[in-house]
Each structure stands twice: as structure tokens, then as C-alpha cells.
Motif scaffolding. Sequence first.
Motif: not given
Length: 234
Positions: A94-106, A206-215
Motif C-alpha cells: 500500500x505504498x503509493x506514487x502520487x503527484x503526476x497531477x502536480x499536487x503532491x506537496x499539499x 537542499x533544493x528538494x521540497x518533497x517527493x511523490x512516494x507516499x510510504x
Amino acid sequence: LTQDELKKIAAYKAVEFVESGMVLGLGTGSTAKHAVDRIGELLRLGKLKNIVGIPTSKKTQEQALSLGIPLSDLDSHPTVDLAIDGADEVDPHLNLVKGRGGSLLREKMVEGACKKFVCIVDESKLVNHLGGSGLAMPVEIVPFCWEFTARKLQNMFEDSGCVAKLRNGAKGEPFVTDNGNYIVDLYLQKNMGDLRVASDAILRIAGVVEHGMFLDMATTVIVAGELGITIKNK
Ligand code: DER
């Protein structure tokens, strides 16, 4: 059944978990759109009352406003009862990849504040390993020196045959997220090994805010397939 009909089936099933009085995380994407529509319909019919929605994107905020769903934010509601959102990939844990819609941070902020996170997908999203399908693994980064950050990400996963690409908008300009950031999509030839190690390594740049792996975030995944609905619990 079309893919969109399967998405709608999964979404409507998830809304059965919604009870009056709940503070709800409202997801983003074509699957979550059906769930938000359904919540709006049940409110209008009086079958749901006293719902407060916490949107995961400006797009969902606009949709919820148009449906008359009362809205608030995490500052006012730091704990969310239930979030319903889609995903791009779901692995057996049940780990996910999300963010292909561009909303991963919120999405990650809202879903990270939830007691329950019900993920809704059609069966095409099921994978054995996250990030190994050759599709994008999104990473939200600051615009400042984005190439420097993108190169670091690409080099970090060179053993997985990684190519890092800046996501562009319709007119070829850099896509800008609701938070004013850029997205670099990582395209991998094979999966990135231990996901927690990869997650921590990405977040240390440092330049990374967040990524699309929802573990370890989804508590339930509802999968709609040709043969029916499957509900997977953590
Ligand atoms: O961008 C997102 O995280 C969305 O939830 C997305 O990944 C799922 O979108 P879909 O329901 O349109 O496939």
C-alpha cells in the motif's frame, strides 16, 4: 467498464466511509474528482451534514466551492478525520506514487495529518514495485538553480538508469505548482531499491521540497476492477 467508470466506482465506495461531522481531506485528480462530486451530492441531498473539507489543491478547492462544500485548512484543522485521494501507483504494501497531477506537496501535508487515508484507484494503478514502471516519479523542487537539483537527483539514481526531466506546462514553460515550485520527474529503468532509503536520500537534497512516494501513509486502498471492488487494509 471504462477506466473512468472504474474510478467512479472506487470513489463512491470510499465516500461510504464518510460520516456527518467529519473533517475531510479532499484529494486531487480524476478519481478523487468523483469522490468530491459525490460528497457534494450527499450534502445537497441532506444525507451528509456538518462536513468540513480540506482541499489538496487549488483545483479541488474550486471544485468543492462550486459544490457548496464548506472548506477550511490545516491551520484551523491540524487533525483530519479522513482523506480520500487517488494515486498513480500502488504496491503490495500500500505504498503509493502520487503527484503526476502536480499536487503532491499539499496532498502529502493533508494526508499526513489524517487519522485515515483511503486511496482510490482503478486496477491499472497496481504495480509490484514503485517507480519501476518507467513512468514518472515526481519530485517538487525550488525553482532556484533547478538544473543543479535535477542533476543531483539524476546522478543519485544513475544505477537505476534514471533520467530527470523538468515538467513543462502546455506552452513549454516550466510547470509551476500551487506552491510556486517546479516539478522534476524521475524516469527509472528499474526500481530504486529500498524505498525508505531512496526517500530519505531525496529529501536530504537542499533544493528538494518533497517527493511523490507516499510510504506507509494509506490506511486503506480501494481498487475497482473488471471483476469488482477489492478493499485492501494496512
Ligand atoms: O497527482 C496526484 O497525486 C493524483 O492523485 C494522481 O496521482 C491520481 O490521479 P488520477 O486519479 O487522475 O489518476
